[in-house]
Scaffold this motif. Structure first.
Motif, PDB file in Angstrom:
ATOM      1  N   SER A  21      19.095 -68.848 -51.024  1.00  0.00           N
ATOM      2  CA  SER A  21      19.062 -68.654 -49.576  1.00  0.00           C
ATOM      3  C   SER A  21      18.340 -67.367 -49.225  1.00  0.00           C
ATOM      4  N   THR A  23      18.369 -65.223 -45.749  1.00  0.00           N
ATOM      5  CA  THR A  23      18.869 -65.093 -44.387  1.00  0.00           C
ATOM      6  C   THR A  23      18.186 -63.928 -43.696  1.00  0.00           C
ATOM      7  N   THR A  78      17.989 -69.175 -41.595  1.00  0.00           N
ATOM      8  CA  THR A  78      17.961 -69.081 -43.053  1.00  0.00           C
ATOM      9  C   THR A  78      16.932 -70.060 -43.625  1.00  0.00           C
TER      10      THR A  78
END
Length: 131
Positions: A21, A23, A78
């Motif tokens: 991920s 973000t 994200t």
């Protein structure tokens, strides 16, 4: 202030899958080009994929094409890098990067396609693939 924070790295077995991920804060990531890069021990950093912003074109080098894909969740601000069929040689620190210039996140010339330079970078997340 733009901030990108990667997460999701760790120790995984070869053949498995992983989702990293990225973000963002300080920007609307949906309006930015997103690139994922990696740097293996003792090697130069290399790009593994990018997605352009408004026109949503993408580029993946032949070395990883078919195993990696970049997706976005605009509600979470994200971006994700999904890696399938992990190989030991995927072991690296993975970085996400973002920028908002005009055009695509990559360009193609006579000798191939190349990532364009992205300005904002995260701190990286380590992925270790065991055999």
């Amino acid at each position: 202030q733009v901030q990108l924070v990667e997460s999701g790295g760790g120790l995984v077995q070869a053949g498995g899958s992983l989702r990293l991920s990225c973000t963002a804060s300080g920007i609307n990531l949906d309006e930015f080009h997103i690139g994922w890069f990696r740097q293996a021990p003792g090697k130069e950093r290399e790009g593994v994929g990018c997605v352009s912003s408004s026109i949503e074109t993408s580029y993946y080098p032949d070395s990883v094409k078919g195993r990696l894909r970049i997706t976005r969740d605009k509600f979470k601000n994200t971006a994700y890098l999904e890696i399938d069929n992990l190989k030991v040689e995927d072991t690296a620190v993975y970085y996400c990067a973002a920028d908002s210039f005009r055009g695509n996140c990559y360009y193609c010339a006579d000798h191939g396609c190349y990532f364009r330079r992205l300005q904002n970078w995260g701190q990286g997340t380590l992925v270790t693939v065991s055999s």
